[in-house]
Design an enzyme around this catalytic site. Structure first.
Site, PDB file in Angstrom:
ATOM      1  N   LYS A   1       2.179 -10.093  -6.198  1.00 32.49           N
ATOM      2  CA  LYS A   1       2.437  -9.299  -4.989  1.00 32.49           C
ATOM      3  C   LYS A   1       1.111  -9.027  -4.293  1.00 32.49           C
ATOM      4  CE  LYS A   1       3.579  -4.551  -3.662  1.00 32.49           C
ATOM      5  NZ  LYS A   1       3.967  -3.212  -4.145  1.00 32.49           N
TER       6      LYS A   1
ATOM      7  N   LYS B   1       4.542   6.584   3.931  1.00 35.16           N
ATOM      8  CA  LYS B   1       4.044   7.318   2.778  1.00 35.16           C
ATOM      9  C   LYS B   1       3.359   8.613   3.213  1.00 35.16           C
ATOM     10  CE  LYS B   1       2.984   3.217  -0.050  1.00 35.16           C
ATOM     11  NZ  LYS B   1       3.801   3.518  -1.238  1.00 35.16           N
TER      12      LYS B   1
ATOM     13  N   ASP C   1      -0.360  -1.139   2.263  1.00 36.21           N
ATOM     14  CA  ASP C   1       1.033  -0.704   2.277  1.00 36.21           C
ATOM     15  C   ASP C   1       1.112   0.720   2.776  1.00 36.21           C
ATOM     16  OD1 ASP C   1       3.721  -0.263   1.897  1.00 36.21           O
ATOM     17  OD2 ASP C   1       3.531   0.101  -0.261  1.00 36.21           O
TER      18      ASP C   1
ATOM     19  N   ARG D   1       9.028  -5.819  -3.721  1.00 42.36           N
ATOM     20  CA  ARG D   1      10.104  -6.597  -4.353  1.00 42.36           C
ATOM     21  C   ARG D   1      10.713  -7.597  -3.378  1.00 42.36           C
ATOM     22  NH1 ARG D   1      13.236  -1.212  -5.792  1.00 42.36           N
ATOM     23  NH2 ARG D   1      11.039  -0.612  -5.896  1.00 42.36           N
TER      24      ARG D   1
ATOM     25  N   GLU E   1       8.916  -2.506  -0.537  1.00 39.33           N
ATOM     26  CA  GLU E   1       8.656  -3.783   0.136  1.00 39.33           C
ATOM     27  C   GLU E   1       8.164  -4.887  -0.791  1.00 39.33           C
ATOM     28  OE1 GLU E   1       4.950  -2.807  -1.056  1.00 39.33           O
ATOM     29  OE2 GLU E   1       6.376  -1.410  -0.191  1.00 39.33           O
TER      30      GLU E   1
ATOM     31  N   ASP F   1       9.612   1.260   2.108  1.00 36.63           N
ATOM     32  CA  ASP F   1       8.496   1.380   1.166  1.00 36.63           C
ATOM     33  C   ASP F   1       8.793   0.685  -0.162  1.00 36.63           C
ATOM     34  OD1 ASP F   1       5.968   2.130   0.348  1.00 36.63           O
ATOM     35  OD2 ASP F   1       6.603   4.088  -0.407  1.00 36.63           O
TER      36      ASP F   1
END
Length: 501
Positions: free
Chosen positions: A267, A279, A272, A353, A351, A349
């Protein structure tokens, strides 16, 4: 740093600093220990009698020799009780030696454990050399204030009395040095700020590594990713002005067994923000490290190419940013994956996966017969295991066992989580094949089982490094920031890929 084996008696070593690793219950009857003690006028005996040094774990004492032996300074390093010794203690002792050597401005280092260690000789070489390399690691290139120039430790001689096993010792040293350098590379990538380590720049780093190590590499941009049909990957990336990159690295080390290939998938969220499901501000700066899985795969591929195991390995890096903008994907959107399955987005959030889902399908189509993915995937794994263990989930007990064994050989802590179909109900969607979150309970497990839906029954292991990829409380062979978690496990998994039961 040049690392070599020495069979010269420690008291005769011409080094600036000799690090002596001792246990609490060391007998201290070794002839070299007695020779050094005698030359120093019984100073070692006095230190133990006064209990100013007892050999307790992490304890250190520095002694000046005043030219009574060729060694300028002696560093005593405690390793605790003999029956409690583990590879972490050995790596820490080596790291402490190199850190102290730098502090004392000693360019030439010697390392000696006065007691036999309960490891194979190649393991001793591996973990001492890995500790030396990692103890030498620093990330300070963005500091501009003048500071005193720090001396570089140019060499380390590791003493062994077993001359007939010197070749095995050297093999272990090579392995440990390669892994240590790969972990250092991974730490550099993870520690870089997100405005520097963009998807494009990380892909360029991968190209540079591939050139140096003689690997094949392909880098795909947004148009190629669209042509492949990676709708989940592109959904995550669409909120950022930074173009996503899909990197394929190939190591071909087994021409006789081309029907077996290990796939490593990382990943690579170079930042992020959480997207529309933003977040909290506190701690968001740490989200530059959300590409630690891809960095671990890149570092592992570098070490694999250098060590040269008899195996075929393909590494996949899914690189993008997750940003809020007028073009960002939204809660409630439905994305179509490369596998053809549809996913309802309940939280933007979750994301990583989504990126991994398409990358897992892709690596299988490239011919991977066994797959390991690595990701800073869930906060839930931190709740379950803290910051010391990497969470593991798998669809194949035998392959999981081989990866857990690789973790033990690597000196990394892995813990297998339960996998049961009962958790699949948490991923049901009213309007799509799957939802991308499964509720608060068992978050690490449901995230892993989401990924399993995109693996077509090939042996697969998921490593969730959200708790282990970075640290704010480093041990001796770490620095604050990226740790390089999973690199050593991936390397060991590749080296033993064709030896698994």
């Amino acid at each position: 740093m040049r690392i070599e084996v020495s069979t010269q008696k420690p008291e005769k070593m011409e080094v600036d600093l000799l690090a002596m690793a001792l246990f609490e219950d060391s007998e201290r009857s070794d002839s070299s220990f007695l020779a050094i003690d005698k030359a120093l006028g019984g100073q070692l005996t006095e230190i133990f009698e006064e209990k100013s040094f007892c050999g307790k774990k992490d304890e250190t004492t520095l002694i000046y020799t005043h030219q009574k032996i060729p060694v300028r300074k002696v560093l005593l390093i405690g390793m605790g009780k003999k029956d409690k010794i583990d590879v972490f203690t050995l790596k820490k002792a080596a790291a402490k030696a190199v850190k102290q050597s730098k502090k004392e401005k000693c360019a030439k280092l010697g390392f000696w454990s006065i007691d036999p260690l309960p490891f194979r000789v190649e393991e001793v070489g591996q973990f001492v050399s890995e500790g030396l390399v990692l103890g030498n690691y620093e990330f300070n290139q963005y500091k501009t204030k003048e500071k005193e120039e720090e001396l570089t430790v140019s060499s380390c001689r590791i003493y062994t009395a077993i001359q007939d096993e010197k070749e095995k010792f050297l093999q272990g040293i090579k392995m440990g040095q390669s892994i240590g350098e790969a972990i250092s590379l991974t730490r550099d990538l993870v520690n870089e700020p997100a405005n520097k380590m963009t998807p494009e720049n990380m892909a360029l780093e991968a190209e540079a590594v591939a050139r140096r190590k003689g690997m094949k590499i392909e880098v795909m941009g947004k148009e190629e990713i669209e042509k492949l049909g990676m709708g989940c990957f592109l959904g995550v990336a669409q909120g950022s002005e930074k173009e996503p990159k899909l990197v394929v690295m190939r190591y071909e080390g087994d021409s006789q067994n081309t029907d077996q290939m290990l796939g490593l998938v990382g990943k690579g969220l170079t930042f992020d923000s959480g997207g529309i499901s933003l977040k909290p501000a506190a701690g968001m700066e740490e989200m530059k490290t959300d590409m630690a899985g891809a960095a671990a795969v890149l570092g592992a591929m570098a070490a694999i190419a250098e060590i040269g195991p008899c195996a075929n390995v393909v590494g996949i890096l899914g690189l993008c940013e997750n940003m809020p903008s007028r073009s960002a994907y939204r809660p409630g959107d439905v994305l179509k994956s490369l596998s053809g399955q549809t996913v309802e987005v309940l939280n933007t959030d979750a994301e990583g996966r989504l990126v991994l889902a398409d990358c897992l399908t892709f690596v299988e189509r490239l011919g991977a017969t066994h797959i390991i993915d690595v990701a800073t995937l869930t906060g839930a794994v931190v709740v379950a295991l803290g910051n010391h263990y990497t969470g593991v989930l798998s669809n194949d007990d035998d392959f999981q066992a081989s990866v857990l064994d690789a973790g033990k050989m690597a000196g990394e802590r892995l813990w297998a989580m339960p996998k049961d179909d009962v958790y699949k109900d948490q991923l049901k969607s009213d309007i799509a094949d799957l939802s991308n979150v499964g509720g608060r309970g068992a978050g690490m497990i449901t995230a892993g089982m989401f990924l399993e839906a995109f693996v077509e029954e090939k042996p697969w292991v998921h490593l969730d490094i959200a708790g282990t990829a970075r640290t704010s409380e480093p041990v001796a062979y770490e620095q604050k920031g990226g740790t390089g978690a999973a690199v050593a496990t991936l390397v060991q998994a590749a080296c033993h890929f064709n030896k698994r039961k």
